[in-house]
Write an enzyme that holds these catalytic residues in place. Structure first.
Site: not given
Length: 352
Positions: A44, A201-203
């Protein structure tokens, strides 16, 4: 040992080269503060200029010697970017261009009551890689669901991160608006008005939170895995602060959410999971069940948010690092040890 507060100070003081070196050590596991056994943690990085694109390595020749690719922390196998996801028989994987390119998964037998799902990859990933790691196409085939896989370009962000931390993309504009435009196009193409859900997911999880906060007229619910609240950062410095210690939602979620986060995540702090809830914390009276699922201890809290038709769920997964829970290690940032986030998100989306 370099912690996030030191890195943040470097960024604020304009010492980007020192910050870059420190972040690279931290995310690659070379820093003493990074525990081993939690898998790759380069996902990220919020700004392209801060870190070079780390992507999975490939075998190449250097001065006559073979340089082996980095090995996946879970499978021990060489980690290469997945270029073609496994597809169920009879299904299709269509590539579409435009302002924001995307892939469209078409199940072999579409069902009118199945959801339309938007899957948002994390940094350094591609739709193919993310599809491989999550195996969402297999779950979608079983449900008869279409899946949209938007693709961030390295022109928009060198690490292919969604720019969740920039105000231009946090409202009904920018990348969020482009994703919504794709949804409208696909709905028009398939000719029905099925419910629409976004997961990432994540970003990608942070961008899913923005969609769930700003577009309740489009999305029925969202799935946020290892992500951050909408509006929790306004620039690079505040992005690292939110990632390191937990952000505060600038805009509350307007739709129900299923949230997955690992307690061993050293890239996006677990505190961001509760920050997605109203008031930024888990209500003390929220029903919780604790169980061992897929090899890990899990706590699942159910939160009823006033004005929303269905409750939200917060999945706290013990010892999970920065990776998709229950995923396929053939894709990046996917941990095969359960619980199965893909199955749980499909259940959550299908019940709305």
């Amino acid at each position: 040992m370099v912690d996030m507060s030191e890195i943040l100070n470097m960024v604020r003081e304009g010492r980007l080269s020192e910050a870059t070196s420190s972040i690279q050590r931290r995310l690659s596991g070379d820093d003493a503060s990074t525990p081993t056994g939690t898998g790759p943690m380069k996902d990220v990085t919020p700004k392209a200029r801060v870190l070079p694109e780390p992507g999975p390595a490939t075998v190449k020749k250097t001065r006559g010697k073979s340089v082996r690719p980095k090995r996946d922390a879970w499978s021990g196998k060489p980690r290469r970017p997945a270029t073609e996801p496994p597809l169920p028989a009879g299904s299709q994987w269509l590539a579409r261009g435009g302002d924001l390119p995307y892939r469209l998964f078409v199940p072999s037998t579409p069902k009118a009551d199945a959801p339309l799902i938007v899957m948002l990859h994390g940094c350094t990933q591609t739709p193919e890689d993310f599809a491989t790691g999550t195996a969402m196409q297999a779950a979608a085939e079983a449900a008869g669901a279409y899946v949209i896989w938007p693709e961030q370009s390295n022109r928009a962000n060198m690490n292919r991160c969604w720019n969740w931390f920039e105000p231009a993309h946090q409202g009904r504009s920018g990348e969020a608006a482009r994703i919504v435009a794709i949804v409208a196009k696909v709905l028009d193409e398939i000719g029905d008005r099925r419910t629409v859900h976004a997961a990432g997911l994540s970003a990608g999880g942070a961008m899913a939170a923005i969609l769930g906060a700003q577009y309740p007229d489009v999305f029925t619910s969202v799935g946020i895995h290892s992500g951050l609240p909408a509006g929790s950062a306004q620039d690079v410095g505040s992005a690292f602060a939110a990632m390191g210690s937990g952000g505060r939602a600038g805009v509350a979620l307007a739709v129900p959410a299923i949230v997955f986060h690992g307690t061993a995540d050293r890239t996006v702090a677990f505190a961001n999971a509760a920050a997605l809830l109203p008031g930024g914390k888990l209500p003390p009276d929220a029903p919780q069940r604790r169980d061992r699922i897929g090899g890990r201890q899990v706590s699942v809290a159910t939160v009823t948010i006033p004005g929303q038709s269905h409750p939200s769920e917060l999945w706290e997964v013990a010892d999970l690092g920065h990776a998709w829970s229950g995923g396929d290690a053939a894709g990046s940032y996917a941990d095969p040890v359960g619980p199965d986030a893909t199955a749980e998100m499909m259940r959550f989306f299908s019940g709305r």
